[in-house]
Design an enzyme around this catalytic site. Sequence first.
Site, PDB file in Angstrom:
ATOM      1  N   ARG A  70      21.754  -4.219   3.036  1.00 14.57           N
ATOM      2  CA  ARG A  70      22.547  -3.764   1.880  1.00 14.57           C
ATOM      3  C   ARG A  70      24.051  -3.940   2.052  1.00 14.57           C
ATOM      4  O   ARG A  70      24.757  -4.281   1.114  1.00 14.57           O
ATOM      5  CB  ARG A  70      22.256  -2.285   1.587  1.00 14.57           C
ATOM      6  CG  ARG A  70      20.905  -2.054   0.966  1.00 14.57           C
ATOM      7  CD  ARG A  70      20.706  -0.571   0.732  1.00 14.57           C
ATOM      8  NE  ARG A  70      19.337  -0.262   0.399  1.00 14.57           N
ATOM      9  CZ  ARG A  70      18.755   0.897   0.653  1.00 14.57           C
ATOM     10  NH1 ARG A  70      19.432   1.861   1.259  1.00 14.57           N
ATOM     11  NH2 ARG A  70      17.510   1.100   0.309  1.00 14.57           N
TER      12      ARG A  70
ATOM     13  N   SER B 238       8.552  12.045  -1.933  1.00 12.58           N
ATOM     14  CA  SER B 238       8.054  10.666  -2.072  1.00 12.58           C
ATOM     15  C   SER B 238       9.130   9.663  -1.681  1.00 12.58           C
ATOM     16  O   SER B 238       8.820   8.513  -1.372  1.00 12.58           O
ATOM     17  CB  SER B 238       7.553  10.391  -3.494  1.00 12.58           C
ATOM     18  OG  SER B 238       8.606  10.569  -4.422  1.00 12.58           O
TER      19      SER B 238
ATOM     20  N   CYS C 132      17.798   4.817  -3.347  1.00 14.05           N
ATOM     21  CA  CYS C 132      17.330   5.431  -4.602  1.00 14.05           C
ATOM     22  C   CYS C 132      18.334   6.396  -5.231  1.00 14.05           C
ATOM     23  O   CYS C 132      18.580   6.361  -6.444  1.00 14.05           O
ATOM     24  CB  CYS C 132      16.006   6.148  -4.357  1.00 14.05           C
ATOM     25  SG  CYS C 132      15.919   7.052  -2.805  1.00 14.05           S
TER      26      CYS C 132
ATOM     27  N   THR D  19       0.819  -1.222   0.000  1.00 11.25           N
ATOM     28  CA  THR D  19       0.000   0.000   0.000  1.00 11.25           C
ATOM     29  C   THR D  19       0.851   1.270   0.000  1.00 11.25           C
ATOM     30  O   THR D  19       0.320   2.366  -0.047  1.00 11.25           O
ATOM     31  CB  THR D  19      -0.901   0.029   1.254  1.00 11.25           C
ATOM     32  OG1 THR D  19      -0.032  -0.114   2.396  1.00 11.25           O
ATOM     33  CG2 THR D  19      -1.918  -1.085   1.256  1.00 11.25           C
TER      34      THR D  19
ATOM     35  N   HIS E 244      14.263  12.454  -8.019  1.00 11.67           N
ATOM     36  CA  HIS E 244      15.469  12.962  -7.357  1.00 11.67           C
ATOM     37  C   HIS E 244      16.389  13.554  -8.423  1.00 11.67           C
ATOM     38  O   HIS E 244      16.610  12.957  -9.485  1.00 11.67           O
ATOM     39  CB  HIS E 244      16.226  11.825  -6.660  1.00 11.67           C
ATOM     40  CG  HIS E 244      15.533  11.241  -5.459  1.00 11.67           C
ATOM     41  ND1 HIS E 244      14.388  11.766  -4.908  1.00 11.67           N
ATOM     42  CD2 HIS E 244      15.860  10.169  -4.698  1.00 11.67           C
ATOM     43  CE1 HIS E 244      14.032  11.029  -3.856  1.00 11.67           C
ATOM     44  NE2 HIS E 244      14.902  10.055  -3.717  1.00 11.67           N
TER      45      HIS E 244
ATOM     46  N   LYS F 268      25.194   6.098   3.003  1.00  9.23           N
ATOM     47  CA  LYS F 268      24.702   5.034   2.109  1.00  9.23           C
ATOM     48  C   LYS F 268      25.277   5.252   0.718  1.00  9.23           C
ATOM     49  O   LYS F 268      25.668   4.300   0.036  1.00  9.23           O
ATOM     50  CB  LYS F 268      23.167   5.070   2.018  1.00  9.23           C
ATOM     51  CG  LYS F 268      22.421   4.554   3.231  1.00  9.23           C
ATOM     52  CD  LYS F 268      20.913   4.752   3.016  1.00  9.23           C
ATOM     53  CE  LYS F 268      20.166   4.866   4.314  1.00  9.23           C
ATOM     54  NZ  LYS F 268      18.804   5.414   4.163  1.00  9.23           N
TER      55      LYS F 268
ATOM     56  N   ARG G  49      -3.519  -1.708   9.390  1.00  6.54           N
ATOM     57  CA  ARG G  49      -4.202  -0.477   8.963  1.00  6.54           C
ATOM     58  C   ARG G  49      -4.840  -0.623   7.586  1.00  6.54           C
ATOM     59  O   ARG G  49      -5.764   0.105   7.246  1.00  6.54           O
ATOM     60  CB  ARG G  49      -3.189   0.693   8.904  1.00  6.54           C
ATOM     61  CG  ARG G  49      -2.639   1.153  10.213  1.00  6.54           C
ATOM     62  CD  ARG G  49      -1.611   2.282  10.026  1.00  6.54           C
ATOM     63  NE  ARG G  49      -0.359   1.812   9.435  1.00  6.54           N
ATOM     64  CZ  ARG G  49       0.665   1.311  10.133  1.00  6.54           C
ATOM     65  NH1 ARG G  49       0.596   1.258  11.435  1.00  6.54           N
ATOM     66  NH2 ARG G  49       1.766   0.896   9.518  1.00  6.54           N
ATOM     67  N   SER G  50      -4.312  -1.542   6.784  1.00  7.00           N
ATOM     68  CA  SER G  50      -4.785  -1.661   5.392  1.00  7.00           C
ATOM     69  C   SER G  50      -5.793  -2.788   5.195  1.00  7.00           C
ATOM     70  O   SER G  50      -6.168  -3.083   4.060  1.00  7.00           O
ATOM     71  CB  SER G  50      -3.591  -1.865   4.460  1.00  7.00           C
ATOM     72  OG  SER G  50      -2.760  -0.744   4.519  1.00  7.00           O
TER      73      SER G  50
HETATM   74  N1  LIG Z   1      10.131   5.994  -1.510  1.00  8.39           N
HETATM   75  C1  LIG Z   1      11.248   5.785  -2.173  1.00  8.39           C
HETATM   76  O1  LIG Z   1      11.615   6.495  -3.120  1.00  8.39           O
HETATM   77  C2  LIG Z   1      12.135   4.634  -1.757  1.00  8.39           C
HETATM   78  C3  LIG Z   1      13.243   4.352  -2.553  1.00  8.39           C
HETATM   79  C4  LIG Z   1      14.067   3.293  -2.212  1.00  8.39           C
HETATM   80  C5  LIG Z   1      13.773   2.547  -1.105  1.00  8.39           C
HETATM   81  N2  LIG Z   1      12.688   2.833  -0.344  1.00  8.39           N
HETATM   82  C6  LIG Z   1      12.420   1.995   0.811  1.00  8.39           C
HETATM   83  O2  LIG Z   1      11.203   1.294   0.590  1.00  8.39           O
HETATM   84  C7  LIG Z   1      10.521   1.109   1.823  1.00  8.39           C
HETATM   85  C8  LIG Z   1       9.106   1.646   1.731  1.00  8.39           C
HETATM   86  O3  LIG Z   1       9.124   2.999   1.365  1.00  8.39           O
HETATM   87  P1  LIG Z   1       7.802   3.776   0.912  1.00  8.39           P
HETATM   88  O4  LIG Z   1       8.282   5.079   0.437  1.00  8.39           O
HETATM   89  O5  LIG Z   1       6.958   2.934   0.016  1.00  8.39           O
HETATM   90  O6  LIG Z   1       7.044   3.966   2.325  1.00  8.39           O
HETATM   91  P2  LIG Z   1       5.498   4.236   2.618  1.00  8.39           P
HETATM   92  O7  LIG Z   1       4.834   4.915   1.478  1.00  8.39           O
HETATM   93  O8  LIG Z   1       5.452   4.879   3.947  1.00  8.39           O
HETATM   94  O9  LIG Z   1       4.864   2.767   2.732  1.00  8.39           O
HETATM   95  C9  LIG Z   1       5.215   1.892   3.775  1.00  8.39           C
HETATM   96  C10 LIG Z   1       4.590   0.526   3.521  1.00  8.39           C
HETATM   97  O10 LIG Z   1       4.992  -0.352   4.567  1.00  8.39           O
HETATM   98  C11 LIG Z   1       3.832  -0.945   5.153  1.00  8.39           C
HETATM   99  N3  LIG Z   1       4.049  -1.207   6.569  1.00  8.39           N
HETATM  100  C12 LIG Z   1       4.427  -0.341   7.535  1.00  8.39           C
HETATM  101  N4  LIG Z   1       4.446  -0.958   8.730  1.00  8.39           N
HETATM  102  C13 LIG Z   1       4.064  -2.241   8.510  1.00  8.39           C
HETATM  103  C14 LIG Z   1       3.854  -3.370   9.341  1.00  8.39           C
HETATM  104  N5  LIG Z   1       4.051  -3.320  10.667  1.00  8.39           N
HETATM  105  N6  LIG Z   1       3.454  -4.541   8.762  1.00  8.39           N
HETATM  106  C15 LIG Z   1       3.239  -4.599   7.429  1.00  8.39           C
HETATM  107  N7  LIG Z   1       3.406  -3.563   6.583  1.00  8.39           N
HETATM  108  C16 LIG Z   1       3.797  -2.402   7.129  1.00  8.39           C
HETATM  109  C17 LIG Z   1       2.758   0.110   4.960  1.00  8.39           C
HETATM  110  O11 LIG Z   1       1.498  -0.506   5.117  1.00  8.39           O
HETATM  111  P3  LIG Z   1       0.219   0.341   5.664  1.00  8.39           P
HETATM  112  O12 LIG Z   1      -0.251   1.170   4.498  1.00  8.39           O
HETATM  113  O13 LIG Z   1      -0.742  -0.742   6.024  1.00  8.39           O
HETATM  114  O14 LIG Z   1       0.681   1.168   6.804  1.00  8.39           O
HETATM  115  C18 LIG Z   1       3.064   0.545   3.537  1.00  8.39           C
HETATM  116  O15 LIG Z   1       2.559  -0.407   2.630  1.00  8.39           O
HETATM  117  C19 LIG Z   1      11.409   1.770   2.884  1.00  8.39           C
HETATM  118  O16 LIG Z   1      12.259   0.796   3.421  1.00  8.39           O
HETATM  119  C20 LIG Z   1      12.198   2.768   2.097  1.00  8.39           C
HETATM  120  O17 LIG Z   1      13.425   3.092   2.716  1.00  8.39           O
HETATM  121  C21 LIG Z   1      11.868   3.859  -0.658  1.00  8.39           C
END
Ligand SMILES: NC(=O)c1ccc[n+]([C@@H]2O[C@H](COP(=O)([O-])OP(=O)(O)OC[C@H]3O[C@@H](n4cnc5c(N)ncnc54)[C@H](OP(=O)(O)O)[C@@H]3O)[C@@H](O)[C@H]2O)c1
Length: 333
Positions: free
Chosen positions: A100, A159, A129, A12, A242, A213, A40-41
């Site tokens: 990583r 984002s 990223c 989500t 970015h 990183k 939550r989802s």
């Molecule tokens: N955003 C980027 O550009 C980017 C790039 C590279 C790597 N990342 C990495 O990717 C990961 C996610 O980033 P995002 O930007 O997608 O974050 P986000 O939009 O905040 O989404 C977080 C996701 O994790 C789920 N989650 C949180 N707590 C959880 C739990 N206890 N059990 C199961 N699911 C849970 C959330 O579910 P709910 O909706 O149910 O809360 C949601 O689906 C992070 O590790 C981040 O560092 C992100």
Amino acid sequence: MKEPHVAIVGATGMVGQEMRKVLEQRGFPVAGLALLASERSRGKAFEFRGESHPVQVLDQGSFKGIDIALFSAGASISREFAPMAVEAGAVVVDNSSAFRMDPGVPLVVPEVNPGDALKHSGIIANPNCSTIQMVVVLEPLHRKFVIERVVVTTFQSVSGTGKEAVEELMRQVRAIEAGEAVGCDVYPHQIAYNCLPHIDVFLENGYTKEEEKMFNETRKIMGVPDLALTATAVRVPVLVGHSESVNIQFKNPVGPAAAREVLSGAPGVVVMDDPPNNVYPLAIDCEGEDPSFVGRIREDFSAANALNLWIVSDNLRKGAALNAVQIAELLVG
Ligand SMILES: NC(=O)c1ccc[n+]([C@@H]2O[C@H](COP(=O)([O-])OP(=O)(O)OC[C@H]3O[C@@H](n4cnc5c(N)ncnc54)[C@H](OP(=O)(O)O)[C@@H]3O)[C@@H](O)[C@H]2O)c1
């Protein structure tokens, strides 16, 4: 692994949603798709290939029958659940920072080190990223001209922090326009109409973890442990994409024309470099696109064999979801 059952953990979130889109857009051979998120989802559902898939709450039993698990729910969830997924027989492609720098875990950008993906012991890490979009540009230049030092400043979209940060920026813009007080929940300062030289936590050495990183991951992916690299990571009020200002010093002579020629043939890179006609990469143009766009390729007159570049990419795609799906593609051959 010809037609795997796939799970998206964090389905989500900003990255998880993009993973579902990328799997569909690239025609990845999915036999079955499990969308996993938190309590939550519960009750939510998303479409994949014309069919509605309910979101399931992540638990210990979520990985039964799963062949590939794409993790994107933060490092603590990865630390807890990735080993369970491996134990259940899945290969994990993890977007978080949890594994990583683990020497036993390959850190893969398919345009740079695809062979490392097959040396996994159950977990393959997807890099940060801002590192991914930079290394696809650095690697072909390094092969031809040998990079000695890199100085990078990033301009990273909200984002990249996740969905709550996107909501915070929009909320702050509305509050400022309405003349109301601005609240800060995700970032320590107002992000609307501002730049924060602060991504992830500060370390004792004065750098942030995001900057660290970039040094460590670039060296590991490119296989150049002594590469000199310094970074300043800045959060900017951009929704997606970015941007990076990159200064590179080379061992061998190099000019902008030679660099442009090498980059024009590089996988995953698009040269967009026509400044007299105001053509250079922009975050707003890269949203939804796959490549790392590079422009403003010019000589650094202050040093020998040095260039300045401007690199822009969609952090949710090449910076996360697309790179993860490309790794999964290496697994299915
Ligand atoms: N955003 C980027 O550009 C980017 C790039 C590279 C790597 N990342 C990495 O990717 C990961 C996610 O980033 P995002 O930007 O997608 O974050 P986000 O939009 O905040 O989404 C977080 C996701 O994790 C789920 N989650 C949180 N707590 C959880 C739990 N206890 N059990 C199961 N699911 C849970 C959330 O579910 P709910 O909706 O149910 O809360 C949601 O689906 C992070 O590790 C981040 O560092 C992100």
